[in-house]
Design an enzyme around this catalytic site. Structure first.
Site, PDB file in Angstrom:
ATOM      1  N   ASP A 101      17.626  30.182  -9.187  1.00 32.96           N
ATOM      2  CA  ASP A 101      16.980  31.354  -8.572  1.00 32.96           C
ATOM      3  C   ASP A 101      17.102  32.570  -9.485  1.00 32.96           C
ATOM      4  O   ASP A 101      16.132  33.308  -9.706  1.00 32.96           O
ATOM      5  CB  ASP A 101      17.551  31.631  -7.170  1.00 32.96           C
ATOM      6  CG  ASP A 101      19.072  31.655  -7.114  1.00 32.96           C
ATOM      7  OD1 ASP A 101      19.728  31.208  -8.076  1.00 32.96           O
ATOM      8  OD2 ASP A 101      19.615  32.130  -6.097  1.00 32.96           O
TER       9      ASP A 101
ATOM     10  N   LYS B 265      21.561  24.331  -9.501  1.00 30.49           N
ATOM     11  CA  LYS B 265      21.894  25.035  -8.258  1.00 30.49           C
ATOM     12  C   LYS B 265      23.257  24.540  -7.828  1.00 30.49           C
ATOM     13  O   LYS B 265      23.452  24.102  -6.687  1.00 30.49           O
ATOM     14  CB  LYS B 265      20.787  24.772  -7.226  1.00 30.49           C
ATOM     15  CG  LYS B 265      20.861  25.620  -5.970  1.00 30.49           C
ATOM     16  CD  LYS B 265      20.641  27.098  -6.185  1.00 30.49           C
ATOM     17  CE  LYS B 265      20.994  27.877  -4.943  1.00 30.49           C
ATOM     18  NZ  LYS B 265      20.975  29.343  -5.148  1.00 30.49           N
TER      19      LYS B 265
ATOM     20  N   TYR C  20      12.226  13.246  -7.660  1.00 31.91           N
ATOM     21  CA  TYR C  20      10.983  12.507  -7.905  1.00 31.91           C
ATOM     22  C   TYR C  20      11.117  10.991  -7.799  1.00 31.91           C
ATOM     23  O   TYR C  20      10.127  10.282  -7.856  1.00 31.91           O
ATOM     24  CB  TYR C  20      10.415  12.877  -9.287  1.00 31.91           C
ATOM     25  CG  TYR C  20       9.648  14.184  -9.273  1.00 31.91           C
ATOM     26  CD1 TYR C  20      10.311  15.397  -9.099  1.00 31.91           C
ATOM     27  CD2 TYR C  20       8.265  14.201  -9.439  1.00 31.91           C
ATOM     28  CE1 TYR C  20       9.622  16.584  -9.078  1.00 31.91           C
ATOM     29  CE2 TYR C  20       7.562  15.392  -9.420  1.00 31.91           C
ATOM     30  CZ  TYR C  20       8.237  16.581  -9.243  1.00 31.91           C
ATOM     31  OH  TYR C  20       7.543  17.757  -9.226  1.00 31.91           O
TER      32      TYR C  20
ATOM     33  N   ASP D 286       9.598  21.608 -12.872  1.00 30.52           N
ATOM     34  CA  ASP D 286       8.212  21.666 -12.387  1.00 30.52           C
ATOM     35  C   ASP D 286       7.881  23.102 -11.973  1.00 30.52           C
ATOM     36  O   ASP D 286       6.850  23.663 -12.359  1.00 30.52           O
ATOM     37  CB  ASP D 286       8.064  20.710 -11.199  1.00 30.52           C
ATOM     38  CG  ASP D 286       6.665  20.748 -10.601  1.00 30.52           C
ATOM     39  OD1 ASP D 286       5.694  20.794 -11.384  1.00 30.52           O
ATOM     40  OD2 ASP D 286       6.548  20.748  -9.362  1.00 30.52           O
TER      41      ASP D 286
ATOM     42  N   ASP E 210       5.345  26.311 -14.016  1.00 31.30           N
ATOM     43  CA  ASP E 210       4.164  27.010 -13.486  1.00 31.30           C
ATOM     44  C   ASP E 210       4.344  28.515 -13.674  1.00 31.30           C
ATOM     45  O   ASP E 210       3.404  29.226 -14.046  1.00 31.30           O
ATOM     46  CB  ASP E 210       3.937  26.689 -12.003  1.00 31.30           C
ATOM     47  CG  ASP E 210       2.990  25.508 -11.793  1.00 31.30           C
ATOM     48  OD1 ASP E 210       2.910  24.655 -12.691  1.00 31.30           O
ATOM     49  OD2 ASP E 210       2.331  25.445 -10.731  1.00 31.30           O
TER      50      ASP E 210
HETATM   51  C1  IPM Z   1       3.218  18.582 -13.060  1.00 30.20           C
HETATM   52  C2  IPM Z   1       2.601  18.320 -11.710  1.00 30.20           C
HETATM   53  C3  IPM Z   1       3.131  17.012 -11.142  1.00 30.20           C
HETATM   54  C4  IPM Z   1       4.634  17.137 -11.033  1.00 30.20           C
HETATM   55  C5  IPM Z   1       2.509  16.600  -9.794  1.00 30.20           C
HETATM   56  C6  IPM Z   1       1.014  16.439  -9.923  1.00 30.20           C
HETATM   57  C7  IPM Z   1       3.131  15.398  -9.180  1.00 30.20           C
HETATM   58  O1  IPM Z   1       2.824  19.372 -10.851  1.00 30.20           O
HETATM   59  O2  IPM Z   1       3.056  17.755 -13.964  1.00 30.20           O
HETATM   60  O3  IPM Z   1       3.845  19.621 -13.238  1.00 30.20           O
HETATM   61  O4  IPM Z   1       5.144  17.660 -10.029  1.00 30.20           O
HETATM   62  O5  IPM Z   1       5.319  16.718 -11.953  1.00 30.20           O
HETATM   63 MN    MN Z   2       3.752  21.088 -11.809  1.00 27.83          MN
END
Ligand code: IPM
Ligand code: MN
Length: 363
Positions: free
Chosen positions: A219, A186, A135, A243, A247
């Site tokens: 993984d 990894k 990042y 990240d 999700d």
């Molecule tokens: C999160 C989002 C952000 C990230 C994006 C919007 C840049 O996906 O906060 O998880 O990747 O950190």
């Molecule tokens: Mn995210």
């Protein structure tokens, strides 16, 4: 307590209104005044003024507020996400918010996409490194747009950065009576950068004898999160892996709308935001699930030392979800606003009940 509130874009505006409503309700019940300052930054402001955050924006957020609350950022009219990058990633970097704290907690068995998994099976926290990794945007494009294009995006891992996030994971485990910390990297393929993660994890594991330290490749971890999420208590990993797995973690809780997060620098002004995006399609329609936003506000109060207030919000949210008093995402029929009303009322009613109980005990 002074809190900067940036509702942001799309459904961020909808869900932030509910988080604010709930914070005010808990404030009334516990006799606290929250000075919530609404800030206009977001896509509209950027399109009108060309400003994502004013020049002194980061310093202003850091020096004038106890915490920052953000709804969501992103708008199709700004395809390069310039304003979102400045506000969200900019604040993470400029305020050095190195801990991305993302709880993965299932509130109701019904909502878990895995068979026969209940709240006792899905209850862990991910600590995502939040200030380095890929990042940092170190790299470049050479001969861009040609068949000879070369694109480089470096992953930065520093001893300081890796050490402080891994240490945070161990300290959190100790402070919360948890017994397991797992580090994911990894290092089998990224044998340079992730060797540093291995080194730091080995060093710190030795210092936290009461905590069982283990490792998985990223993984394998994604596979295990689906196969047997009950095995996890605290997971620590780098920025991008964190990240991705959060999700996945959001879905284990019933959807992106359920997930909360805090971007922390312990002891300093920190930023709280639900994990979901701005979902422009649903903006202003009173359909977005405010649970992740409300739980992010609870995380903020907890971080600010208001443990009881945070717990009261969490309990009310849980009750609303279990009783299906929420939006379609949790199997309910309420709108965004009505969900916020419901949670706020539960907090206020619970307070009435507690007072009545106390009165009766006294008599
Ligand atoms: C999160 C989002 C952000 C990230 C994006 C919007 C840049 O996906 O906060 O998880 O990747 O950190
Ligand atoms: Mn995210």
């Amino acid at each position: 307590m002074r809190i900067a509130v940036i509702p942001g874009d799309g459904i961020g505006i909808d869900v932030t209104a509910e988080a604010v409503k709930v914070v005010r309700a808990v404030g009334r019940v516990f006799g606290r005044t929250f000075d919530l300052e609404m800030l206009p930054y977001g896509a509209d402001y950027f399109l009108q003024t060309g400003i994502s955050l004013p020049p002194n924006g980061y310093a202003m957020l850091r020096d004038q507020f106890d915490a920052i609350y953000i709804g969501a950022l992103g708008d199709p009219r700004i395809p390069d996400m310039r304003h979102a990058r400045d506000i969200l990633l900019g604040t993470r970097f400029e305020l050095d918010l190195y801990v991305n704290h993302r709880p993965v907690r299932l509130l109701d068995e019904r909502l878990c996409p895995l068979k026969n998994r209940g709240p006792e099976d899905v209850d862990f926290v991910v600590f995502r490194e939040n200030t380095e990794g890929v990042y940092v945007n170190v790299g470049g494009r050479f001969k861009a747009g040609t068949p000879d294009e070369i694109a480089v995006q470096e992953e930065i891992n520093t001893f300081k950065g890796v050490h402080r996030i891994v240490k945070h994971a161990f300290e959190y485990a100790e402070a919360n009576g948890l017994k397991k910390v797992l580090m994911a990297d990894k290092s089998n393929a990224m044998t340079q950068g992730h060797a540093l993660w291995q080194r730091v994890f080995a060093e710190l594991s030795a210092q936290y004898g009461g905590v069982e330290a283990s490792h998985m490749y990223i993984d394998a971890l994604t596979m295990q999160m689906v196969k047997n999420p009950a095995q996890f208590e605290v997971i620590v990993t780098n920025n991008m892996f964190g990240d991705i797995i959060t999700d996945l973690g959001a879905q284990l809780q019933g959807g992106l709308g359920m997930a909360a997060s805090g971007n922390l620098h312990p002891g300093r002004t920190s930023m709280f935001e639900p994990v979901h995006g701005s979902a422009p399609k649903y903006a202003g329609k009173n359909v977005a699930n405010p649970v992740g936003a409300i739980l992010s506000a609870a995380l903020m109060l907890d971080y600010l030392g208001l443990k009881q207030e945070a717990a009261a919000i969490e309990a009310a949210v849980k009750q609303s979800v279990v009783s299906k008093n929420g939006t379609a995402e949790i199997g309910g029929t309420l709108g965004t606003k009505e969900t916020g009303d419901y949670v706020a009322r539960l907090i206020e009613r619970k307070d009435m009940k507690d007072r009545t109980d106390a009165e009766q005990t006294k008599n």
